[in-house]
Design an enzyme around this catalytic site. Structure first.
Site, PDB file in Angstrom:
ATOM      1  N   ASP A 197       0.841  -1.200   0.000  1.00  0.00           N
ATOM      2  CA  ASP A 197       0.000   0.000   0.000  1.00  0.00           C
ATOM      3  C   ASP A 197       0.873   1.246   0.000  1.00  0.00           C
ATOM      4  O   ASP A 197       1.270   1.764   1.052  1.00  0.00           O
ATOM      5  CB  ASP A 197      -0.984   0.009   1.161  1.00  0.00           C
ATOM      6  CG  ASP A 197      -2.203  -0.870   0.887  1.00  0.00           C
ATOM      7  OD1 ASP A 197      -2.253  -1.516  -0.180  1.00  0.00           O
ATOM      8  OD2 ASP A 197      -3.114  -0.913   1.733  1.00  0.00           O
ATOM      9  N   TYR A 200      -1.784   5.230  -2.422  1.00  0.00           N
ATOM     10  CA  TYR A 200      -3.222   5.411  -2.243  1.00  0.00           C
ATOM     11  C   TYR A 200      -3.834   6.298  -3.329  1.00  0.00           C
ATOM     12  O   TYR A 200      -4.858   6.953  -3.126  1.00  0.00           O
ATOM     13  CB  TYR A 200      -3.556   5.950  -0.848  1.00  0.00           C
ATOM     14  CG  TYR A 200      -3.376   4.916   0.228  1.00  0.00           C
ATOM     15  CD1 TYR A 200      -4.441   4.183   0.730  1.00  0.00           C
ATOM     16  CD2 TYR A 200      -2.104   4.633   0.725  1.00  0.00           C
ATOM     17  CE1 TYR A 200      -4.264   3.209   1.697  1.00  0.00           C
ATOM     18  CE2 TYR A 200      -1.914   3.652   1.693  1.00  0.00           C
ATOM     19  CZ  TYR A 200      -2.996   2.949   2.172  1.00  0.00           C
ATOM     20  OH  TYR A 200      -2.814   1.979   3.130  1.00  0.00           O
ATOM     21  N   ASN A 234      -3.267  -4.216  -1.486  1.00  0.00           N
ATOM     22  CA  ASN A 234      -4.538  -4.120  -2.201  1.00  0.00           C
ATOM     23  C   ASN A 234      -4.705  -2.791  -2.926  1.00  0.00           C
ATOM     24  O   ASN A 234      -5.383  -2.712  -3.957  1.00  0.00           O
ATOM     25  CB  ASN A 234      -5.708  -4.345  -1.241  1.00  0.00           C
ATOM     26  CG  ASN A 234      -5.705  -3.409  -0.056  1.00  0.00           C
ATOM     27  OD1 ASN A 234      -4.768  -3.448   0.758  1.00  0.00           O
ATOM     28  ND2 ASN A 234      -6.712  -2.561   0.084  1.00  0.00           N
ATOM     29  N   HIS A 235      -4.066  -1.727  -2.437  1.00  0.00           N
ATOM     30  CA  HIS A 235      -4.198  -0.428  -3.111  1.00  0.00           C
ATOM     31  C   HIS A 235      -3.331  -0.333  -4.359  1.00  0.00           C
ATOM     32  O   HIS A 235      -3.337   0.691  -5.039  1.00  0.00           O
ATOM     33  CB  HIS A 235      -3.872   0.705  -2.137  1.00  0.00           C
ATOM     34  CG  HIS A 235      -4.989   0.983  -1.177  1.00  0.00           C
ATOM     35  ND1 HIS A 235      -6.052   1.798  -1.485  1.00  0.00           N
ATOM     36  CD2 HIS A 235      -5.217   0.520   0.079  1.00  0.00           C
ATOM     37  CE1 HIS A 235      -6.888   1.849  -0.462  1.00  0.00           C
ATOM     38  NE2 HIS A 235      -6.399   1.073   0.500  1.00  0.00           N
ATOM     39  N   HIS A 319       1.348  -8.443   2.575  1.00  0.00           N
ATOM     40  CA  HIS A 319       0.543  -7.268   2.925  1.00  0.00           C
ATOM     41  C   HIS A 319      -0.535  -7.593   3.953  1.00  0.00           C
ATOM     42  O   HIS A 319      -0.685  -6.884   4.942  1.00  0.00           O
ATOM     43  CB  HIS A 319      -0.095  -6.658   1.690  1.00  0.00           C
ATOM     44  CG  HIS A 319      -0.847  -5.398   1.996  1.00  0.00           C
ATOM     45  ND1 HIS A 319      -0.216  -4.269   2.503  1.00  0.00           N
ATOM     46  CD2 HIS A 319      -2.168  -5.091   1.940  1.00  0.00           C
ATOM     47  CE1 HIS A 319      -1.109  -3.314   2.703  1.00  0.00           C
ATOM     48  NE2 HIS A 319      -2.299  -3.788   2.386  1.00  0.00           N
ATOM     49  N   HIS A 329     -10.557  -5.574   8.829  1.00  0.00           N
ATOM     50  CA  HIS A 329      -9.860  -6.625   8.073  1.00  0.00           C
ATOM     51  C   HIS A 329      -9.687  -7.911   8.877  1.00  0.00           C
ATOM     52  O   HIS A 329      -8.800  -8.705   8.584  1.00  0.00           O
ATOM     53  CB  HIS A 329      -8.476  -6.144   7.602  1.00  0.00           C
ATOM     54  CG  HIS A 329      -8.521  -4.954   6.693  1.00  0.00           C
ATOM     55  ND1 HIS A 329      -9.323  -4.896   5.580  1.00  0.00           N
ATOM     56  CD2 HIS A 329      -7.841  -3.767   6.740  1.00  0.00           C
ATOM     57  CE1 HIS A 329      -9.149  -3.729   4.977  1.00  0.00           C
ATOM     58  NE2 HIS A 329      -8.271  -3.032   5.655  1.00  0.00           N
ATOM     59  N   HIS A 356      -1.650  -3.612   5.948  1.00  0.00           N
ATOM     60  CA  HIS A 356      -3.090  -3.703   5.688  1.00  0.00           C
ATOM     61  C   HIS A 356      -3.947  -3.132   6.811  1.00  0.00           C
ATOM     62  O   HIS A 356      -4.824  -2.298   6.564  1.00  0.00           O
ATOM     63  CB  HIS A 356      -3.467  -5.150   5.385  1.00  0.00           C
ATOM     64  CG  HIS A 356      -4.778  -5.316   4.709  1.00  0.00           C
ATOM     65  ND1 HIS A 356      -5.184  -4.526   3.652  1.00  0.00           N
ATOM     66  CD2 HIS A 356      -5.801  -6.211   4.914  1.00  0.00           C
ATOM     67  CE1 HIS A 356      -6.374  -4.910   3.229  1.00  0.00           C
ATOM     68  NE2 HIS A 356      -6.773  -5.925   3.983  1.00  0.00           N
ATOM     69  N   HIS A 358      -4.372  -0.668   9.704  1.00  0.00           N
ATOM     70  CA  HIS A 358      -3.701   0.613   9.925  1.00  0.00           C
ATOM     71  C   HIS A 358      -3.450   0.838  11.421  1.00  0.00           C
ATOM     72  O   HIS A 358      -4.026   1.725  12.056  1.00  0.00           O
ATOM     73  CB  HIS A 358      -4.530   1.749   9.329  1.00  0.00           C
ATOM     74  CG  HIS A 358      -4.692   1.623   7.851  1.00  0.00           C
ATOM     75  ND1 HIS A 358      -5.639   2.321   7.126  1.00  0.00           N
ATOM     76  CD2 HIS A 358      -4.012   0.870   6.942  1.00  0.00           C
ATOM     77  CE1 HIS A 358      -5.536   2.000   5.851  1.00  0.00           C
ATOM     78  NE2 HIS A 358      -4.556   1.116   5.719  1.00  0.00           N
TER      79      HIS A 358
END
Length: 467
Positions: A197, A200, A234-235, A319, A329, A356, A358
């Site tokens: 990530d 963003y 994922n970003h 991640h 998540h 992942h 935060h």
């Protein structure tokens, strides 16, 4: 005597109450209740000084390096020219030499929705000397820019080395604080392990790739001088068929080169490197990883290759965390855990770093390999030879902190806190490494959580020798 006992009991109670005001003790480890000053989680404006464009027509920008081979004698230099391709050449020389060598790279461009990238250059420099400072130049004429890097020591079991850890960085004011804290940490990281990530940019309408350019200029102050070891999150997927983008990872793959072929990987999203006394395996949480997939087949062959007598420390980057007690998540990494945790235990992986979520969390050394759905053994158990799992997705992005945690704190969780920060892994020798987590709101030298790691492989080997 009675009075003394009453006094002692009152004193113990008072000390206990004081401690409870500092931390919340659960059936697991520590849940910090540290209260932080929280900035508005918005990206820094486009005209921020950290996004400044270098002066001069077509000047190279977004300069960053990563490892260029498997052993550490190669470096990949990447940069972007905005107006035209310019030169693909990198000039480089050792610190005490005036003789310059050159390497030729290649240039790529990509289109994403209504955005067209600049000219993205990647140049691999091979056959460098170990443990040597090099200067390098990119660009032409009066827009030439100069940087430097230090190659790692030759891989070996007793070689000390220091890694930084950052994940889910983004480009907010908190992101800037994270990067500043990392740069000014007294325990200087020599290479940064990035757990996914990045920019963003996909949080903007049409995944505005201008925010990839600003992020590249933002991290240049660190990434042009020491390798950032990339892993995708994922970003970075950027799969949006509704706007015509049906291929995943397009911006990421064009912008960030990795030495995947050197470890016989078929994809830049998963690969391995050796660096000093560490063997680092990068996995892709958002590529196919089930049985018989290319990633699964690669790791099947990769783990048995690791020579712990040469690189005793075995580190895995991914991640999505396999163990996380945050609500956000929650259990997203369970499928990957079921498949790969037995391998991590078998091959004595020392530590698994993920992002992942935060926030920050560190596990005990645990395994849950006994669980097979029907036997009821569904709780992780302590295992001194199993990995420690560290979630460090606390770089500072605009989505904010993950503050909601599962209650009670599970036994596998040793420490958790919803703050932004970074980590430092300081490998001392073959058997010992020191990990510290630094929250942004403390002084640069302050560690909010620490752990001495004992090497899993050599710990077991010495145990067997004694018995």
């Amino acid at each position: 005597m009675v009075e003394q006992s009453v006094y002692s009991g009152f004193l113990c109670l008072l000390i206990g109450l004081i401690l409870i005001t500092k931390i919340q003790l659960c059936v697991g480890g520590i849940t910090s209740d540290y209260v932080r000053n929280y900035n508005s989680n918005v990206d820094m404006p486009l005209d921020s000084d950290v996004f400044q464009v270098p002066h001069g027509y077509n000047a190279p920008q977004q300069v960053y390096i990563t490892q260029g081979d498997h052993d550490g004698k190669g470096v990949i230099v990447s940069w972007t020219t905005p107006n035209e391709p310019g030169a693909n050449t990198v000039l480089y020389w050792t610190e005490n030499s005036c003789v310059k060598s050159s390497a030729e790279g290649f240039v790529v461009r990509y289109k994403y929705c209504n955005y067209t990238s600049g000219y993205i250059h990647h140049c691999t420099i091979n056959d460098l000397e170990f443990d040597t400072k090099y200067y390098y130049e990119v660009g032409l004429g009066n827009t030439t820019r100069q940087f430097w890097f230090v190659t790692p020591p030759k891989p070996g079991p007793y070689v000390p080395y220091t890694f930084g850890l950052i994940g889910d960085l983004g480009q907010t004011y908190d992101s800037n604080s994270t990067l500043t804290h990392y740069e000014l940490s007294p325990l200087k990281g020599q290479t940064l392990l990035f757990v996914g990530d990045l920019s963003y940019a996909d949080n903007y309408p049409f995944h505005n790739n201008i925010r990839w350019d600003t992020w590249g200029r933002f991290i240049e102050r660190s990434a042009a001088y020491q390798p950032w070891i990339w892993s995708a999150g994922n970003h970075e997927i950027d799969f949006v068929p509704e706007i015509g983008e049906s291929k995943p990872f397009v911006p990421y793959k064009h912008r960030f080169s990795t030495p995947y072929r050197a470890s016989e990987s078929t994809s830049p999203l998963w690969y391995s490197i050796k660096r000093a006394s560490a063997y680092i395996i990068v996995m892709s949480s958002y590529s196919a990883f089930g049985k018989y997939t290319p990633q699964w087949k690669w790791l099947t062959n990769e783990l048995p290759k690791v020579d712990r007598s040469e690189t005793p420390w075995l580190i895995v980057l991914m991640h999505c965390p396999m163990y996380s007690s945050y609500v956000h998540h929650y259990m997203e990494g369970e499928t990957m855990r079921v498949i790969y945790e037995p391998w991590f235990v078998k091959y004595k992986v020392d530590v698994v770093f993920a992002g992942h979520v935060h926030a920050y969390e560190r596990s005990e050394s645990v395994s849950n390999v006994a669980y097979n759905i029907i036997n009821g053994k569904c709780s992780p158990v302590k295992d001194e030879f199993a990995p420690v799992y560290i979630t460090i997705g606390d770089g500072g992005n605009q989505e904010g902190l993950a503050t909601e945690m599962t209650q009670p704190q599970p036994r596998y969780s040793a420490y958790r806190e919803a703050s932004f920060g970074h980590g430092i892994l300081d490998i001392k020798n073959r058997t010992h490494a020191y990990f510290g987590w630094h929250r942004n709101h403390d002084g640069f030298a302050v560690e909010a959580d620490t752990l001495w790691l004992l090497n899993r492989y050599w710990k077991l080997k010495e145990r067997v020798a004694v018995s």
